[in-house]
Design a protein around this motif. Sequence first.
Motif, PDB file in Angstrom:
ATOM      1  N   ASP A 202       0.864  -1.183   0.000  1.00  0.00           N
ATOM      2  CA  ASP A 202       0.000   0.000   0.000  1.00  0.00           C
ATOM      3  C   ASP A 202       0.897   1.229   0.000  1.00  0.00           C
ATOM      4  O   ASP A 202       1.649   1.458   0.957  1.00  0.00           O
ATOM      5  CB  ASP A 202      -0.899   0.017   1.246  1.00  0.00           C
ATOM      6  N   HIS A 203       0.851   2.010  -1.077  1.00  0.00           N
ATOM      7  CA  HIS A 203       1.685   3.207  -1.116  1.00  0.00           C
ATOM      8  C   HIS A 203       0.803   4.440  -0.958  1.00  0.00           C
ATOM      9  O   HIS A 203      -0.305   4.507  -1.484  1.00  0.00           O
ATOM     10  CB  HIS A 203       2.524   3.266  -2.394  1.00  0.00           C
ATOM     11  N   ILE A 204       1.302   5.407  -0.199  1.00  0.00           N
ATOM     12  CA  ILE A 204       0.517   6.592   0.146  1.00  0.00           C
ATOM     13  C   ILE A 204       1.349   7.845  -0.109  1.00  0.00           C
ATOM     14  O   ILE A 204       2.350   8.080   0.577  1.00  0.00           O
ATOM     15  CB  ILE A 204       0.084   6.575   1.624  1.00  0.00           C
ATOM     16  N   PRO A 205       0.970   8.676  -1.083  1.00  0.00           N
ATOM     17  CA  PRO A 205       1.590   9.991  -1.194  1.00  0.00           C
ATOM     18  C   PRO A 205       0.943  10.932  -0.181  1.00  0.00           C
ATOM     19  O   PRO A 205      -0.277  11.092  -0.155  1.00  0.00           O
ATOM     20  CB  PRO A 205       1.278  10.411  -2.637  1.00  0.00           C
ATOM     21  N   ALA A 206       1.748  11.528   0.690  1.00  0.00           N
ATOM     22  CA  ALA A 206       1.222  12.392   1.757  1.00  0.00           C
ATOM     23  C   ALA A 206       2.044  13.671   1.798  1.00  0.00           C
ATOM     24  O   ALA A 206       3.259  13.633   2.021  1.00  0.00           O
ATOM     25  CB  ALA A 206       1.285  11.679   3.100  1.00  0.00           C
ATOM     26  N   THR A 207       1.383  14.792   1.597  1.00  0.00           N
ATOM     27  CA  THR A 207       2.087  16.076   1.597  1.00  0.00           C
ATOM     28  C   THR A 207       2.798  16.321   2.912  1.00  0.00           C
ATOM     29  O   THR A 207       3.911  16.854   2.951  1.00  0.00           O
ATOM     30  CB  THR A 207       1.090  17.216   1.312  1.00  0.00           C
ATOM     31  N   ASP A 208       2.173  15.903   4.013  1.00  0.00           N
ATOM     32  CA  ASP A 208       2.750  16.060   5.344  1.00  0.00           C
ATOM     33  C   ASP A 208       2.792  14.693   6.022  1.00  0.00           C
ATOM     34  O   ASP A 208       1.887  14.336   6.785  1.00  0.00           O
ATOM     35  CB  ASP A 208       1.934  17.053   6.173  1.00  0.00           C
ATOM     36  N   PRO A 209       3.826  13.889   5.777  1.00  0.00           N
ATOM     37  CA  PRO A 209       3.872  12.543   6.340  1.00  0.00           C
ATOM     38  C   PRO A 209       3.793  12.504   7.866  1.00  0.00           C
ATOM     39  O   PRO A 209       3.267  11.551   8.440  1.00  0.00           O
ATOM     40  CB  PRO A 209       5.220  12.000   5.845  1.00  0.00           C
ATOM     41  N   ALA A 210       4.323  13.529   8.537  1.00  0.00           N
ATOM     42  CA  ALA A 210       4.295  13.522  10.001  1.00  0.00           C
ATOM     43  C   ALA A 210       2.866  13.522  10.529  1.00  0.00           C
ATOM     44  O   ALA A 210       2.577  12.908  11.565  1.00  0.00           O
ATOM     45  CB  ALA A 210       5.081  14.712  10.545  1.00  0.00           C
ATOM     46  N   ARG A 211       1.964  14.184   9.846  1.00  0.00           N
ATOM     47  CA  ARG A 211       0.555  14.155  10.258  1.00  0.00           C
ATOM     48  C   ARG A 211      -0.023  12.759  10.088  1.00  0.00           C
ATOM     49  O   ARG A 211      -0.780  12.283  10.939  1.00  0.00           O
ATOM     50  CB  ARG A 211      -0.254  15.165   9.452  1.00  0.00           C
ATOM     51  N   LEU A 212       0.352  12.089   8.996  1.00  0.00           N
ATOM     52  CA  LEU A 212      -0.107  10.724   8.787  1.00  0.00           C
ATOM     53  C   LEU A 212       0.451   9.796   9.860  1.00  0.00           C
ATOM     54  O   LEU A 212      -0.249   8.891  10.342  1.00  0.00           O
ATOM     55  CB  LEU A 212       0.329  10.245   7.402  1.00  0.00           C
ATOM     56  N   ALA A 213       1.699  10.007  10.261  1.00  0.00           N
ATOM     57  CA  ALA A 213       2.314   9.169  11.288  1.00  0.00           C
ATOM     58  C   ALA A 213       1.522   9.213  12.585  1.00  0.00           C
ATOM     59  O   ALA A 213       1.477   8.227  13.327  1.00  0.00           O
ATOM     60  CB  ALA A 213       3.752   9.615  11.535  1.00  0.00           C
ATOM     61  N   GLY A 214       0.875  10.325  12.848  1.00  0.00           N
ATOM     62  CA  GLY A 214       0.065  10.446  14.051  1.00  0.00           C
ATOM     63  C   GLY A 214      -1.163   9.567  14.052  1.00  0.00           C
ATOM     64  O   GLY A 214      -1.833   9.433  15.084  1.00  0.00           O
ATOM     65  N   HIS A 215      -1.473   8.953  12.899  1.00  0.00           N
ATOM     66  CA  HIS A 215      -2.632   8.058  12.786  1.00  0.00           C
ATOM     67  C   HIS A 215      -2.227   6.633  12.447  1.00  0.00           C
ATOM     68  O   HIS A 215      -3.101   5.792  12.214  1.00  0.00           O
ATOM     69  CB  HIS A 215      -3.588   8.590  11.712  1.00  0.00           C
ATOM     70  N   ALA A 216      -0.937   6.353  12.415  1.00  0.00           N
ATOM     71  CA  ALA A 216      -0.473   4.994  12.101  1.00  0.00           C
ATOM     72  C   ALA A 216      -0.879   4.039  13.223  1.00  0.00           C
ATOM     73  O   ALA A 216      -1.026   4.452  14.379  1.00  0.00           O
ATOM     74  CB  ALA A 216       1.036   4.987  11.922  1.00  0.00           C
ATOM     75  N   ALA A 230      14.915  17.174   8.331  1.00  0.00           N
ATOM     76  CA  ALA A 230      13.813  17.830   9.042  1.00  0.00           C
ATOM     77  C   ALA A 230      12.579  16.931   9.062  1.00  0.00           C
ATOM     78  O   ALA A 230      11.877  16.827  10.087  1.00  0.00           O
ATOM     79  CB  ALA A 230      13.489  19.170   8.381  1.00  0.00           C
ATOM     80  N   LEU A 231      12.299  16.271   7.945  1.00  0.00           N
ATOM     81  CA  LEU A 231      11.155  15.370   7.884  1.00  0.00           C
ATOM     82  C   LEU A 231      11.400  14.144   8.749  1.00  0.00           C
ATOM     83  O   LEU A 231      10.492  13.661   9.442  1.00  0.00           O
ATOM     84  CB  LEU A 231      10.896  14.966   6.433  1.00  0.00           C
ATOM     85  N   ASP A 232      12.631  13.619   8.718  1.00  0.00           N
ATOM     86  CA  ASP A 232      12.964  12.489   9.593  1.00  0.00           C
ATOM     87  C   ASP A 232      12.695  12.845  11.056  1.00  0.00           C
ATOM     88  O   ASP A 232      12.122  12.050  11.814  1.00  0.00           O
ATOM     89  CB  ASP A 232      14.435  12.102   9.438  1.00  0.00           C
ATOM     90  N   LEU A 233      13.120  14.035  11.465  1.00  0.00           N
ATOM     91  CA  LEU A 233      12.935  14.461  12.852  1.00  0.00           C
ATOM     92  C   LEU A 233      11.454  14.600  13.182  1.00  0.00           C
ATOM     93  O   LEU A 233      10.999  14.177  14.257  1.00  0.00           O
ATOM     94  CB  LEU A 233      13.660  15.789  13.088  1.00  0.00           C
ATOM     95  N   ALA A 234      10.693  15.179  12.262  1.00  0.00           N
ATOM     96  CA  ALA A 234       9.252  15.338  12.488  1.00  0.00           C
ATOM     97  C   ALA A 234       8.565  13.982  12.623  1.00  0.00           C
ATOM     98  O   ALA A 234       7.645  13.808  13.436  1.00  0.00           O
ATOM     99  CB  ALA A 234       8.630  16.143  11.354  1.00  0.00           C
ATOM    100  N   LEU A 235       9.009  13.003  11.832  1.00  0.00           N
ATOM    101  CA  LEU A 235       8.434  11.662  11.915  1.00  0.00           C
ATOM    102  C   LEU A 235       8.789  11.002  13.248  1.00  0.00           C
ATOM    103  O   LEU A 235       7.943  10.341  13.873  1.00  0.00           O
ATOM    104  CB  LEU A 235       8.926  10.806  10.750  1.00  0.00           C
ATOM    105  N   CYS A 236      10.020  11.156  13.701  1.00  0.00           N
ATOM    106  CA  CYS A 236      10.402  10.612  15.006  1.00  0.00           C
ATOM    107  C   CYS A 236       9.540  11.208  16.113  1.00  0.00           C
ATOM    108  O   CYS A 236       9.049  10.485  16.996  1.00  0.00           O
ATOM    109  CB  CYS A 236      11.876  10.901  15.284  1.00  0.00           C
ATOM    110  N   ASP A 237       9.345  12.514  16.066  1.00  0.00           N
ATOM    111  CA  ASP A 237       8.512  13.193  17.057  1.00  0.00           C
ATOM    112  C   ASP A 237       7.077  12.661  17.020  1.00  0.00           C
ATOM    113  O   ASP A 237       6.495  12.314  18.061  1.00  0.00           O
ATOM    114  CB  ASP A 237       8.535  14.700  16.768  1.00  0.00           C
ATOM    115  N   ALA A 238       6.522  12.549  15.822  1.00  0.00           N
ATOM    116  CA  ALA A 238       5.131  12.097  15.688  1.00  0.00           C
ATOM    117  C   ALA A 238       4.964  10.655  16.152  1.00  0.00           C
ATOM    118  O   ALA A 238       3.985  10.312  16.824  1.00  0.00           O
ATOM    119  CB  ALA A 238       4.676  12.242  14.237  1.00  0.00           C
TER     120      ALA A 238
END
Length: 315
Positions: A202-216, A230-238
Amino acid sequence: MLDPRHLTQRVATHGPYIRVVTAEVKGSAPREVGAAMLVWLDGQEGTIGGGALEYEATQAARAMLNSDQRSKVTRHPLGPNLGQCCGGAVTLVSERIDAHFLSTLPNDLPFARRVEGSADQPLGMTRDLAMARGQGQPILARLEDGWWIEPVHQSQRALWIWGAGHVGRAIVDFLAPLPQFALTWVDTAESRFPDVIPDAVDHIPATDPARLAGHAPKDAEHLILTYSHALDLALCDALLTRGFVSAGLIGSATKWTRFQKRLAAVGHQPDQILRITCPIGDPRLGKHPQAIAIGIAAKLLNEKAEHASRGTLTA
């Protein structure tokens, strides 16, 4: 192992095909019981091994597609007639997979079916089915009195891969064929993914992946390897906020030291931060994307084997 979802996807893509599965093995043989391949008129997938054995089985499967036969059992001594020196013997079950077959799959899988002869379902097989459905006892694949039964693939490890660059693509190439993983692949735009993506992913294009991570899902495992620190850090935080089974971050020791300080600064506790593994893979294998992917795949598979041997695997 029977995977109804995968079988259904292949019927939708290729139409009817023949599934050839190794049902019995005596002595030395190329593959184990349960090894399977799918054969349609102009292609195939999977392997039962053996070179000449597989070639012969493939030709027989295509001939079966052009007949009215729905299932058959064949026995193959692995000797000079096949140009092989294994010295053992293999029994194959071949079944036509089409809309009719899929309609016979019951909701309370697993199930047994007659593939040869006219005998009634063996009592031992009936008992095993009842134990599997009522008490969750595992099913062992076997052929008995013309009836075939095998485990059904149901549980998967949810693995989210964040990033469709070289390393992400290499990881997906390695893990997509493995039935124990349910892969979700995320990046910031459709254009970042390859033109061809395995059906099981399942592949998902997401403009803001960190927001999606909050629903994983909280029971998911994660690999973070995007094009942006910066995106890596945001994903770790989320993900630290959301929760996870495991998480790995691509990067150097210097990157990880910097990330730990920044994650602590936004309120994450040190013991939680250290649940993230960085770097990932096996540094001894080098930095080539495929080498990194091999190290990651080996670690994931070894973790499962170690947990299973201790009886502690929960996901």
